[in-house]
Write a protein that holds these residues in place. Structure first.
Motif, PDB file in Angstrom:
ATOM      1  N   GLY A 272       1.344 -16.617   0.518  1.00 39.55           N
ATOM      2  CA  GLY A 272       0.583 -15.577   1.199  1.00 39.55           C
ATOM      3  C   GLY A 272      -0.520 -15.043   0.310  1.00 39.55           C
ATOM      4  O   GLY A 272      -0.748 -15.542  -0.794  1.00 39.55           O
ATOM      5  N   ARG A 273      -1.176 -14.045   0.793  1.00 43.49           N
ATOM      6  CA  ARG A 273      -2.266 -13.430   0.035  1.00 43.49           C
ATOM      7  C   ARG A 273      -2.123 -11.923   0.101  1.00 43.49           C
ATOM      8  O   ARG A 273      -1.813 -11.359   1.146  1.00 43.49           O
ATOM      9  CB  ARG A 273      -3.605 -13.851   0.642  1.00 43.49           C
ATOM     10  CG  ARG A 273      -4.798 -13.103   0.107  1.00 43.49           C
ATOM     11  CD  ARG A 273      -5.674 -13.943  -0.790  1.00 43.49           C
ATOM     12  NE  ARG A 273      -6.654 -13.096  -1.460  1.00 43.49           N
ATOM     13  CZ  ARG A 273      -7.902 -12.920  -1.057  1.00 43.49           C
ATOM     14  NH1 ARG A 273      -8.348 -13.528   0.017  1.00 43.49           N
ATOM     15  NH2 ARG A 273      -8.716 -12.138  -1.738  1.00 43.49           N
ATOM     16  N   VAL A 274      -2.341 -11.286  -1.025  1.00 44.18           N
ATOM     17  CA  VAL A 274      -2.307  -9.835  -1.096  1.00 44.18           C
ATOM     18  C   VAL A 274      -3.707  -9.311  -0.819  1.00 44.18           C
ATOM     19  O   VAL A 274      -4.680  -9.768  -1.411  1.00 44.18           O
ATOM     20  CB  VAL A 274      -1.804  -9.354  -2.480  1.00 44.18           C
ATOM     21  CG1 VAL A 274      -1.926  -7.849  -2.608  1.00 44.18           C
ATOM     22  CG2 VAL A 274      -0.375  -9.810  -2.706  1.00 44.18           C
TER      23      VAL A 274
ATOM     24  N   ALA B  62       6.025  -2.348  -5.764  1.00 44.61           N
ATOM     25  CA  ALA B  62       4.785  -2.937  -5.253  1.00 44.61           C
ATOM     26  C   ALA B  62       4.550  -4.314  -5.875  1.00 44.61           C
ATOM     27  O   ALA B  62       4.181  -5.269  -5.174  1.00 44.61           O
ATOM     28  CB  ALA B  62       3.598  -2.015  -5.531  1.00 44.61           C
ATOM     29  N   MET B  63       4.774  -4.433  -7.169  1.00 40.74           N
ATOM     30  CA  MET B  63       4.542  -5.707  -7.852  1.00 40.74           C
ATOM     31  C   MET B  63       5.569  -6.761  -7.452  1.00 40.74           C
ATOM     32  O   MET B  63       5.253  -7.947  -7.398  1.00 40.74           O
ATOM     33  CB  MET B  63       4.515  -5.497  -9.368  1.00 40.74           C
ATOM     34  CG  MET B  63       3.320  -4.690  -9.845  1.00 40.74           C
ATOM     35  SD  MET B  63       1.716  -5.333  -9.259  1.00 40.74           S
ATOM     36  CE  MET B  63       1.713  -6.955 -10.027  1.00 40.74           C
TER      37      MET B  63
ATOM     38  N   GLU C 183       6.915   4.568 -12.288  1.00 42.82           N
ATOM     39  CA  GLU C 183       7.139   3.199 -12.766  1.00 42.82           C
ATOM     40  C   GLU C 183       7.953   2.389 -11.763  1.00 42.82           C
ATOM     41  O   GLU C 183       7.680   1.207 -11.551  1.00 42.82           O
ATOM     42  CB  GLU C 183       7.825   3.223 -14.127  1.00 42.82           C
ATOM     43  CG  GLU C 183       6.934   3.752 -15.227  1.00 42.82           C
ATOM     44  CD  GLU C 183       7.603   3.675 -16.580  1.00 42.82           C
ATOM     45  OE1 GLU C 183       7.784   2.543 -17.069  1.00 42.82           O
ATOM     46  OE2 GLU C 183       7.946   4.737 -17.133  1.00 42.82           O
ATOM     47  N   GLU C 184       8.949   3.014 -11.156  1.00 47.90           N
ATOM     48  CA  GLU C 184       9.766   2.319 -10.157  1.00 47.90           C
ATOM     49  C   GLU C 184       8.933   1.900  -8.958  1.00 47.90           C
ATOM     50  O   GLU C 184       9.078   0.778  -8.460  1.00 47.90           O
ATOM     51  CB  GLU C 184      10.936   3.194  -9.694  1.00 47.90           C
ATOM     52  CG  GLU C 184      12.062   3.254 -10.684  1.00 47.90           C
ATOM     53  CD  GLU C 184      13.327   3.881 -10.104  1.00 47.90           C
ATOM     54  OE1 GLU C 184      13.416   4.092  -8.876  1.00 47.90           O
ATOM     55  OE2 GLU C 184      14.239   4.150 -10.901  1.00 47.90           O
TER      56      GLU C 184
ATOM     57  N   ASN D  17       0.830  -1.204   0.000  1.00 47.25           N
ATOM     58  CA  ASN D  17       0.000   0.000   0.000  1.00 47.25           C
ATOM     59  C   ASN D  17       0.862   1.251   0.000  1.00 47.25           C
ATOM     60  O   ASN D  17       0.590   2.209  -0.720  1.00 47.25           O
ATOM     61  CB  ASN D  17      -0.939  -0.008   1.211  1.00 47.25           C
ATOM     62  CG  ASN D  17      -1.774   1.238   1.295  1.00 47.25           C
ATOM     63  OD1 ASN D  17      -1.385   2.203   1.949  1.00 47.25           O
ATOM     64  ND2 ASN D  17      -2.921   1.231   0.632  1.00 47.25           N
ATOM     65  N   ARG D  18       1.930   1.241   0.776  1.00 52.36           N
ATOM     66  CA  ARG D  18       2.814   2.408   0.841  1.00 52.36           C
ATOM     67  C   ARG D  18       3.566   2.623  -0.469  1.00 52.36           C
ATOM     68  O   ARG D  18       3.816   3.757  -0.868  1.00 52.36           O
ATOM     69  CB  ARG D  18       3.765   2.263   2.018  1.00 52.36           C
ATOM     70  CG  ARG D  18       3.024   2.397   3.335  1.00 52.36           C
ATOM     71  CD  ARG D  18       3.881   2.098   4.521  1.00 52.36           C
ATOM     72  NE  ARG D  18       3.165   2.391   5.748  1.00 52.36           N
ATOM     73  CZ  ARG D  18       3.427   1.816   6.904  1.00 52.36           C
ATOM     74  NH1 ARG D  18       4.394   0.914   7.002  1.00 52.36           N
ATOM     75  NH2 ARG D  18       2.742   2.132   7.983  1.00 52.36           N
TER      76      ARG D  18
END
Length: 168
Positions: free
Chosen positions: A66-68, A54-55, A48-49, A15-16
């Motif tokens: 795990g789960r996002v 995040a990805m 983009e970075e 999220n951050r």
């Protein structure tokens, strides 16, 4: 299998990272409206970075079983006084992100999760680069007092930046 504690912490960091993407997009928009396309480009590359970061975390959580869980993204600041203010804020933001990554590493150590610790080391190194990049431009802006021909020269320099995804 990843622990719930680390899963939750990485979800928060996703999220951050997405907020950082949003924040830098707001900064890019400010520069676009000011006619400083090189500065805009610099922040579009940052966008983009941050999405890449995040990805990377998204894939790591999935690979570890795990789960996002996506959360609401806070609205970023949209009004800025000057290019100097933007880079002061961006530098402070990168220092904050560094502290958040360090907290994640500390948690991975506490949880004895060697895979998470190894994974997060990439981000520790990345944050050194992120802070140094923002600080360097901030120092240049201070030298030129954020105006005049120096600002236009820096704008031309920042127009050359391109996003190159890291190998891994």
């Amino acid at each position: 299998m990843i622990s719930k504690k680390i899963q939750d912490a990485i979800n928060t960091q996703i999220n951050r990272e997405l907020f950082s993407e949003y924040y830098y997009l707001s900064m890019a928009s400010y520069f676009n409206s000011a006619g400083l396309n090189g500065f805009e480009n610099f922040f579009l590359v940052q966008v983009e970075e941050e999405r890449f970061h995040a990805m990377k975390m998204y894939r790591f959580l999935n690979e570890r079983g795990g789960r996002v869980f996506l959360k609401e993204i806070e609205a970023p600041k949209t009004e800025f006084k000057s290019p100097l203010e933007v880079f002061e804020l961006a530098y402070e933001h990168e220092k904050l992100v560094s502290s958040l990554i360090n907290n994640l590493v500390d948690l991975a150590i506490q949880e004895n999760d060697h895979a998470a610790r190894n994974f997060l080391n990439w981000f520790v190194e990345e944050q050194v680069e992120e802070e140094a990049s923002m600080d360097a431009i901030l120092n240049k802006l201070k030298l030129i007092k954020g105006e005049g021909h120096g600002l236009l020269m820096l704008d031309n320099e920042l127009a050359q930046r391109v996003f190159t995804p890291p190998a891994k």
